[in-house]
Write a protein that holds these residues in place. Structure first.
Motif, PDB file in Angstrom:
ATOM      1  N   TYR A 176     -10.313   5.452  -2.677  1.00  0.00           N
ATOM      2  CA  TYR A 176      -9.104   4.946  -3.867  1.00  0.00           C
ATOM      3  C   TYR A 176      -7.920   4.627  -2.878  1.00  0.00           C
ATOM      4  O   TYR A 176      -7.691   5.364  -1.774  1.00  0.00           O
ATOM      5  CB  TYR A 176      -8.732   6.564  -4.420  1.00  0.00           C
ATOM      6  CG  TYR A 176      -9.757   6.964  -5.122  1.00  0.00           C
ATOM      7  CD1 TYR A 176     -10.280   6.452  -6.505  1.00  0.00           C
ATOM      8  CD2 TYR A 176     -10.790   8.094  -4.738  1.00  0.00           C
ATOM      9  CE1 TYR A 176     -11.408   6.786  -7.035  1.00  0.00           C
ATOM     10  CE2 TYR A 176     -11.879   8.631  -5.273  1.00  0.00           C
ATOM     11  CZ  TYR A 176     -11.837   7.959  -6.558  1.00  0.00           C
ATOM     12  OH  TYR A 176     -13.411   8.241  -7.222  1.00  0.00           O
ATOM     13  N   SER A 177      -7.049   3.848  -3.339  1.00  0.00           N
ATOM     14  CA  SER A 177      -6.016   3.267  -2.895  1.00  0.00           C
ATOM     15  C   SER A 177      -4.888   3.044  -4.034  1.00  0.00           C
ATOM     16  O   SER A 177      -5.375   2.670  -5.332  1.00  0.00           O
ATOM     17  CB  SER A 177      -6.105   2.012  -2.057  1.00  0.00           C
ATOM     18  OG  SER A 177      -6.534   1.010  -2.783  1.00  0.00           O
ATOM     19  N   SER A 178      -3.672   3.109  -3.799  1.00  0.00           N
ATOM     20  CA  SER A 178      -2.463   2.959  -4.622  1.00  0.00           C
ATOM     21  C   SER A 178      -1.479   1.860  -4.212  1.00  0.00           C
ATOM     22  O   SER A 178      -1.095   2.065  -3.032  1.00  0.00           O
ATOM     23  CB  SER A 178      -1.735   4.181  -4.898  1.00  0.00           C
ATOM     24  OG  SER A 178      -0.930   3.989  -5.874  1.00  0.00           O
ATOM     25  N   TYR A 179      -0.962   0.972  -5.001  1.00  0.00           N
ATOM     26  CA  TYR A 179      -0.276  -0.046  -4.682  1.00  0.00           C
ATOM     27  C   TYR A 179       0.934  -0.167  -5.517  1.00  0.00           C
ATOM     28  O   TYR A 179       0.741  -0.055  -6.702  1.00  0.00           O
ATOM     29  CB  TYR A 179      -1.136  -1.468  -4.525  1.00  0.00           C
ATOM     30  CG  TYR A 179      -2.158  -1.488  -3.456  1.00  0.00           C
ATOM     31  CD1 TYR A 179      -1.943  -2.019  -2.204  1.00  0.00           C
ATOM     32  CD2 TYR A 179      -3.488  -1.204  -3.850  1.00  0.00           C
ATOM     33  CE1 TYR A 179      -3.096  -1.923  -1.451  1.00  0.00           C
ATOM     34  CE2 TYR A 179      -4.588  -1.083  -3.178  1.00  0.00           C
ATOM     35  CZ  TYR A 179      -4.468  -1.411  -1.900  1.00  0.00           C
ATOM     36  OH  TYR A 179      -5.554  -1.690  -1.051  1.00  0.00           O
TER      37      TYR A 179
ATOM     38  N   LEU B 292       0.868  -1.266  -0.077  1.00  0.00           N
ATOM     39  CA  LEU B 292      -0.136  -0.013   0.073  1.00  0.00           C
ATOM     40  C   LEU B 292       0.609   1.258  -0.101  1.00  0.00           C
ATOM     41  O   LEU B 292       1.861   1.370   0.670  1.00  0.00           O
ATOM     42  CB  LEU B 292      -0.923  -0.334   1.141  1.00  0.00           C
ATOM     43  CG  LEU B 292      -1.673   1.252   1.210  1.00  0.00           C
ATOM     44  CD1 LEU B 292      -2.773   1.221   0.386  1.00  0.00           C
ATOM     45  CD2 LEU B 292      -2.561   1.275   2.829  1.00  0.00           C
ATOM     46  N   GLN B 293       0.622   2.185  -0.780  1.00  0.00           N
ATOM     47  CA  GLN B 293       1.373   3.341  -0.879  1.00  0.00           C
ATOM     48  C   GLN B 293       0.398   4.410  -0.486  1.00  0.00           C
ATOM     49  O   GLN B 293       1.235   5.577  -0.026  1.00  0.00           O
ATOM     50  CB  GLN B 293       1.824   3.681  -2.413  1.00  0.00           C
ATOM     51  CG  GLN B 293       3.073   2.461  -2.734  1.00  0.00           C
ATOM     52  CD  GLN B 293       3.445   2.974  -4.211  1.00  0.00           C
ATOM     53  OE1 GLN B 293       2.783   3.328  -5.147  1.00  0.00           O
ATOM     54  NE2 GLN B 293       4.990   3.232  -4.001  1.00  0.00           N
ATOM     55  N   LEU B 294      -0.808   4.428  -0.888  1.00  0.00           N
ATOM     56  CA  LEU B 294      -1.777   5.579  -0.660  1.00  0.00           C
ATOM     57  C   LEU B 294      -3.272   5.018  -0.487  1.00  0.00           C
ATOM     58  O   LEU B 294      -3.638   4.185  -1.184  1.00  0.00           O
ATOM     59  CB  LEU B 294      -1.819   6.589  -1.523  1.00  0.00           C
ATOM     60  CG  LEU B 294      -2.594   8.044  -1.548  1.00  0.00           C
ATOM     61  CD1 LEU B 294      -1.886   9.134  -2.081  1.00  0.00           C
ATOM     62  CD2 LEU B 294      -3.856   7.778  -2.402  1.00  0.00           C
ATOM     63  N   GLN B 295      -3.804   5.877   0.443  1.00  0.00           N
ATOM     64  CA  GLN B 295      -5.002   5.397   0.615  1.00  0.00           C
ATOM     65  C   GLN B 295      -6.133   6.629   0.988  1.00  0.00           C
ATOM     66  O   GLN B 295      -5.819   7.033   2.074  1.00  0.00           O
ATOM     67  CB  GLN B 295      -5.555   4.220   1.736  1.00  0.00           C
ATOM     68  CG  GLN B 295      -7.136   3.897   1.716  1.00  0.00           C
ATOM     69  CD  GLN B 295      -7.112   2.406   2.481  1.00  0.00           C
ATOM     70  OE1 GLN B 295      -6.249   2.026   3.404  1.00  0.00           O
ATOM     71  NE2 GLN B 295      -8.101   1.627   2.280  1.00  0.00           N
ATOM     72  N   ASN B 296      -7.127   6.914   0.465  1.00  0.00           N
ATOM     73  CA  ASN B 296      -8.030   7.852   0.352  1.00  0.00           C
ATOM     74  C   ASN B 296      -9.533   7.757  -0.093  1.00  0.00           C
ATOM     75  O   ASN B 296      -9.695   7.416  -1.110  1.00  0.00           O
ATOM     76  CB  ASN B 296      -7.563   9.302  -0.368  1.00  0.00           C
ATOM     77  CG  ASN B 296      -8.175  10.546   0.206  1.00  0.00           C
ATOM     78  OD1 ASN B 296      -9.153  10.522   0.757  1.00  0.00           O
ATOM     79  ND2 ASN B 296      -7.673  11.771  -0.516  1.00  0.00           N
TER      80      ASN B 296
END
Length: 350
Positions: free
Chosen positions: A125-128, A118-122
């Motif tokens: 939305y999330s980025s891996y 996991l790099q970002l979660q808002n």
């Protein structure tokens, strides 16, 4: 034949490195000189490298041991020196790119062996950052190598864009052409036309000496996705250098390339003419008349309006005025360190 959804094709054989290279380690002895360019959007990077002379076939020319290194914003520097053990070195341009995903790999990519960091979660939305298993991840990188390049071939790709320039007359272009012809070898083109190289990749060959051409896949296309189709039609006539040389007398050649290429693409890859763009570059990357044929969905470099001229438009203009290409002004982009830019400055055109 193309799949029913137009997704993948592989009718011609895949392109391969020269048979003179080691099959297991085709780029052994590779030495990085500098980064020429990188494109985060297309996931590609172009490198100026050097290889032992025997890797590229033939002997290294005297200037091929000169490696010019250019800083992004600093002065140009150079360094000389042979490879390990005093071996002569040839320059090479190596382009690394990541190929597209294929449906057959999706189960492995999304399987339990793939790690997701996991790099970002808002909110929703999330980025891996994902790491697929080696047997899948190993398929992604591919490399295109151009061996025995003159050093100016590599350095001309460096530098920042400075904008659009215009050439108003054929005489100016002839003067510029004298400079460029001394820098770029066309032997690889003649090898294809004469049947001495890349014959396993030829899609179509029209042997007519006046209006014939050879149709081959561009190295930037891996021949898997029909929507990324990229072919080049190399004309057999050697006295036509670029778009600027064309006249009404060349209409039979241009019409043959236009219509026959479309028919061959449909026959081999199932892509209809309505989904193709056929165009010429000005300035071209090499001065032997050739036509680019790409799928409309393909985002390929050099297909923008600043450099690409649709073949259909060129044919239309020459039907109306046989001297249109020689008399009309053409604008084109140049980079800050381009010797062509220096020639324009010396001629007082800037």
């Amino acid at each position: 034949m193309a799949a029913e959804d137009g997704g993948s094709v592989c009718t011609p054989k895949r392109c391969r490195l020269s048979e003179t290279l080691d099959a297991e380690r085709p780029l052994r002895g590779l030495r990085l000189v500098s980064v020429l360019s990188k494109n985060p959007r297309s996931k590609t990077i172009s490198l100026h490298c050097q290889l032992p002379a025997e890797q590229g076939g033939g002997e290294a020319s005297s200037h091929n041991t000169l490696a010019r290194v250019m800083e992004e914003d600093g002065p140009e520097t150079s360094k000389e020196g042979p490879g390990e053990g005093g071996k002569p070195m040839n320059n090479a341009v190596l382009i690394l790119e990541k190929t597209s995903f294929h449906e057959t790999d999706l189960d492995a990519v999304l399987g339990h062996a793939t790690t997701f960091h996991l790099q970002l979660q808002n909110d929703i939305y999330s980025s891996y950052l994902t790491r697929p298993p080696p047997e899948v991840n190993g398929k992604i990188p591919r490399a295109n190598a151009s061996h025995r390049c003159a050093i100016c071939d590599t350095c001309v790709k460096r530098g920042r864009d400075v904008g659009m320039l215009g050439a108003q007359s054929h005489n100016v272009c002839v003067c510029v052409l004298e400079l460029l012809e001394s820098q770029f070898s066309l032997q690889w083109v003649y090898n294809i036309l004469e049947g001495r190289a890349e014959q396993d990749r030829v899609v179509f060959d029209d042997p007519d000496p006046e209006n014939g051409f050879v149709l081959v896949p561009d190295l930037k296309w891996d021949q898997k996705e029909a929507t990324q189709l990229y072919l080049v039609a190399i004309c057999r006539r050697r006295n036509i250098k670029s778009l600027r040389d064309l006249t009404g007398n060349h209409l039979p050649l241009l019409e043959n390339v236009f219509l026959r290429s479309q028919a061959e693409v449909l026959s081999h890859f199932g892509v209809p003419a309505i989904q193709l763009r056929c165009y010429l570059h000005y300035q071209p990357s090499y001065y032997h008349l050739h036509v680019h044929i790409t799928h409309l969905a393909a985002d390929v470099p050099g297909s923008g309006v600043e450099r690409a001229h649709l073949l259909a438009d060129v044919i239309h203009d020459l039907r109306r005025d046989g001297d249109a290409c020689r008399s009309r002004p053409f604008s084109f982009p140049l980079r800050s360190n381009d010797k062509l830019l220096a020639r324009f400055r010396d001629a007082g055109r800037l």
